[in-house]
Design a protein around this motif. Structure first.
Motif, PDB file in Angstrom:
ATOM      1  N   ASP A  47      59.769  -4.060 -16.831  1.00 54.16           N
ATOM      2  CA  ASP A  47      60.008  -5.150 -15.894  1.00 54.16           C
ATOM      3  C   ASP A  47      59.534  -6.482 -16.465  1.00 54.16           C
ATOM      4  OD1 ASP A  47      61.050  -3.468 -13.869  1.00 54.16           O
ATOM      5  OD2 ASP A  47      59.012  -2.869 -13.318  1.00 54.16           O
ATOM      6  N   VAL A  48      60.065  -7.563 -15.898  1.00 54.68           N
ATOM      7  CA  VAL A  48      59.709  -8.911 -16.319  1.00 54.68           C
ATOM      8  C   VAL A  48      58.461  -9.357 -15.560  1.00 54.68           C
ATOM      9  CG1 VAL A  48      60.475 -11.304 -16.486  1.00 54.68           C
ATOM     10  CG2 VAL A  48      62.127  -9.431 -16.753  1.00 54.68           C
ATOM     11  N   PRO A  49      57.412  -9.830 -16.243  1.00 55.26           N
ATOM     12  CA  PRO A  49      56.220 -10.326 -15.553  1.00 55.26           C
ATOM     13  C   PRO A  49      56.513 -11.600 -14.760  1.00 55.26           C
ATOM     14  CG  PRO A  49      55.762  -9.822 -17.856  1.00 55.26           C
ATOM     15  CD  PRO A  49      57.251  -9.805 -17.700  1.00 55.26           C
ATOM     16  N   VAL A  80      57.155 -11.506 -33.487  1.00 56.20           N
ATOM     17  CA  VAL A  80      57.725 -12.226 -32.348  1.00 56.20           C
ATOM     18  C   VAL A  80      57.849 -11.224 -31.209  1.00 56.20           C
ATOM     19  CG1 VAL A  80      59.673 -13.541 -31.439  1.00 56.20           C
ATOM     20  CG2 VAL A  80      59.041 -13.761 -33.865  1.00 56.20           C
ATOM     21  N   GLY A  81      57.223 -11.509 -30.075  1.00 56.29           N
ATOM     22  CA  GLY A  81      57.266 -10.575 -28.962  1.00 56.29           C
ATOM     23  C   GLY A  81      57.288 -11.286 -27.624  1.00 56.29           C
ATOM     24  N   VAL A  82      57.543 -10.533 -26.579  1.00 54.07           N
ATOM     25  CA  VAL A  82      57.482 -11.038 -25.202  1.00 54.07           C
ATOM     26  C   VAL A  82      56.576 -10.108 -24.413  1.00 54.07           C
ATOM     27  CG1 VAL A  82      59.760 -12.118 -25.280  1.00 54.07           C
ATOM     28  CG2 VAL A  82      59.540  -9.738 -24.512  1.00 54.07           C
ATOM     29  N   ASN A  83      56.091 -10.607 -23.258  1.00 54.54           N
ATOM     30  CA  ASN A  83      55.301  -9.742 -22.390  1.00 54.54           C
ATOM     31  C   ASN A  83      56.217  -8.958 -21.468  1.00 54.54           C
ATOM     32  OD1 ASN A  83      55.968 -12.116 -20.997  1.00 54.54           O
ATOM     33  ND2 ASN A  83      54.097 -12.104 -19.778  1.00 54.54           N
ATOM     34  N   ALA A  84      55.723  -7.803 -21.021  1.00 54.86           N
ATOM     35  CA  ALA A  84      56.530  -6.895 -20.206  1.00 54.86           C
ATOM     36  C   ALA A  84      55.599  -6.114 -19.291  1.00 54.86           C
ATOM     37  CB  ALA A  84      57.334  -5.949 -21.092  1.00 54.86           C
ATOM     38  N   MET A  85      56.188  -5.482 -18.268  1.00 54.61           N
ATOM     39  CA  MET A  85      55.424  -4.687 -17.311  1.00 54.61           C
ATOM     40  C   MET A  85      55.986  -3.267 -17.258  1.00 54.61           C
ATOM     41  SD  MET A  85      53.190  -6.852 -15.910  1.00 54.61           S
ATOM     42  CE  MET A  85      52.691  -6.002 -14.410  1.00 54.61           C
ATOM     43  N   TYR A  86      55.064  -2.299 -17.148  1.00 55.50           N
ATOM     44  CA  TYR A  86      55.471  -0.917 -16.883  1.00 55.50           C
ATOM     45  C   TYR A  86      54.534  -0.348 -15.825  1.00 55.50           C
ATOM     46  CZ  TYR A  86      56.627   3.997 -17.399  1.00 55.50           C
ATOM     47  OH  TYR A  86      57.018   5.297 -17.144  1.00 55.50           O
ATOM     48  N   LYS A  87      55.092  -0.104 -14.639  1.00 51.11           N
ATOM     49  CA  LYS A  87      54.321   0.448 -13.514  1.00 51.11           C
ATOM     50  C   LYS A  87      53.036  -0.329 -13.277  1.00 51.11           C
ATOM     51  CE  LYS A  87      56.258   5.101 -13.725  1.00 51.11           C
ATOM     52  NZ  LYS A  87      56.002   6.560 -13.783  1.00 51.11           N
ATOM     53  N   GLY A  88      53.167  -1.639 -13.221  1.00 55.35           N
ATOM     54  CA  GLY A  88      52.046  -2.509 -12.900  1.00 55.35           C
ATOM     55  C   GLY A  88      51.142  -2.873 -14.052  1.00 55.35           C
ATOM     56  N   VAL A  89      51.389  -2.334 -15.256  1.00 59.19           N
ATOM     57  CA  VAL A  89      50.565  -2.633 -16.428  1.00 59.19           C
ATOM     58  C   VAL A  89      51.311  -3.610 -17.325  1.00 59.19           C
ATOM     59  CG1 VAL A  89      49.478  -1.686 -18.492  1.00 59.19           C
ATOM     60  CG2 VAL A  89      49.402  -0.415 -16.342  1.00 59.19           C
ATOM     61  N   GLU A  90      50.658  -4.707 -17.684  1.00 59.66           N
ATOM     62  CA  GLU A  90      51.284  -5.700 -18.554  1.00 59.66           C
ATOM     63  C   GLU A  90      50.931  -5.423 -20.008  1.00 59.66           C
ATOM     64  OE1 GLU A  90      51.676 -10.566 -19.144  1.00 59.66           O
ATOM     65  OE2 GLU A  90      50.712  -9.718 -17.369  1.00 59.66           O
ATOM     66  N   GLY A  91      51.913  -5.585 -20.873  1.00 55.52           N
ATOM     67  CA  GLY A  91      51.701  -5.387 -22.296  1.00 55.52           C
ATOM     68  C   GLY A  91      52.697  -6.192 -23.104  1.00 55.52           C
ATOM     69  N   SER A  92      52.729  -5.944 -24.398  1.00 49.19           N
ATOM     70  CA  SER A  92      53.608  -6.658 -25.318  1.00 49.19           C
ATOM     71  C   SER A  92      54.771  -5.771 -25.732  1.00 49.19           C
ATOM     72  CB  SER A  92      52.845  -7.097 -26.575  1.00 49.19           C
ATOM     73  OG  SER A  92      51.785  -7.978 -26.248  1.00 49.19           O
TER      74      SER A  92
END
Length: 264
Positions: A47-49, A80-92
């Motif tokens: 998911d998108v933060p 080069v990266g973007v942030n992302a969400m998986y089940k409420g956890v944010e990561g790269s």
């Protein structure tokens, strides 16, 4: 044994990744970007933060196993990266990873699906600023000039998450099988830290890596220039094979070069 490993060699190599830690110099900057872009490059399982950002990193590192370096010399990388969400956890979630050492490129791609490619990475800091350039196939892709703040010392170990995808390929790449989301929970100890207080960033595409030039770069958010150590732990592997999504575009679009179709 020539070309065929013994059971002992297999076991030793597999244990290598049970307790791997890098010692590194790492410089990074974060910029705002658009939710539309992040959604377009993230696979549907992520998911998108609320506050989407693009991150650029330059690093030199050595891998250590049980307190001993695994080989002489060091690897260099640019990310080069973007942030992302998986089940409420944010990561790269990395879009482009350039490295100089073949062995790390091959294992990263084959074991975990990391979008690593061989390139050139050069950078230096002169006490006041950081200057870096990275690219491949004679094309500059990342150019960064940044101003360093005052030294702030080190910090305690802190966790951070990283997401990647891997799969198997059918013959000739006609389709993929067994897509998986790999979730890393990394723990980083920072031994020294200087903030980056301002930065000028240029991302340029090439005939082989056009995606780098499409990343929208907004306002500068923050950054840092640090030295430290990181442990890499695979926390979870999620089976994506039953969710009805074709993940081939998200995998192949990062792993492979843009090849012109000569039949056109």
């Amino acid at each position: 044994m020539s070309y065929v490993w013994t059971q002992r060699q297999l076991e030793e190599y597999r244990r290598y990744y049970d307790n791997i830690r890098t010692h590194h110099s790492y410089s990074y900057v974060n910029f705002s970007t658009t939710a539309e872009f992040v959604r377009s490059v993230l696979p549907p399982c992520l998911d998108v933060p609320d506050k989407p950002k693009v991150s650029i990193g330059f690093l030199s590192f050595m891998e250590w196993i049980h307190g001993v370096s695994n080989r002489a010399g060091r690897d260099r990388a640019a990310i080069v990266g973007v942030n992302a969400m998986y089940k409420g956890v944010e990561g790269s979630y990395y879009l482009t990873v350039l490295e100089t050492e073949e062995v790390n490129i091959v294992t990263g791609r084959e074991f975990w699906g990391m979008p690593k490619k061989q390139g050139f990475i050069d950078y230096f800091e002169d006490g006041n600023g950081f200057h870096g350039v990275a690219g491949r196939k004679s094309h500059d892709l990342i150019l960064l000039d940044a101003k360093l703040g005052e030294e702030l010392g080190g910090t305690e170990e802190a966790p951070e998450y990283y997401f990647d995808m891997r799969c198997g390929f059918e013959v000739n790449g006609r389709s993929i099988r067994n897509p998986e989301l790999v979730i890393f929970k990394n723990s980083t100890q920072t031994n020294r830290f200087r903030p980056i207080v301002s930065a000028d960033l240029v991302l340029k595409g090439s005939p082989f890596d056009s995606g780098v030039g499409t990343v929208p770069v907004g306002e500068f958010l923050d950054g840092g220039h640090l030295g430290g150590e990181t442990s890499y732990i695979v926390e979870q592997v999620v089976d994506l094979g039953k969710d009805g999504v074709d993940y081939a575009p998200y995998l192949m679009g990062r792993l492979y070069d843009d090849w012109p179709d000569v039949r056109r």
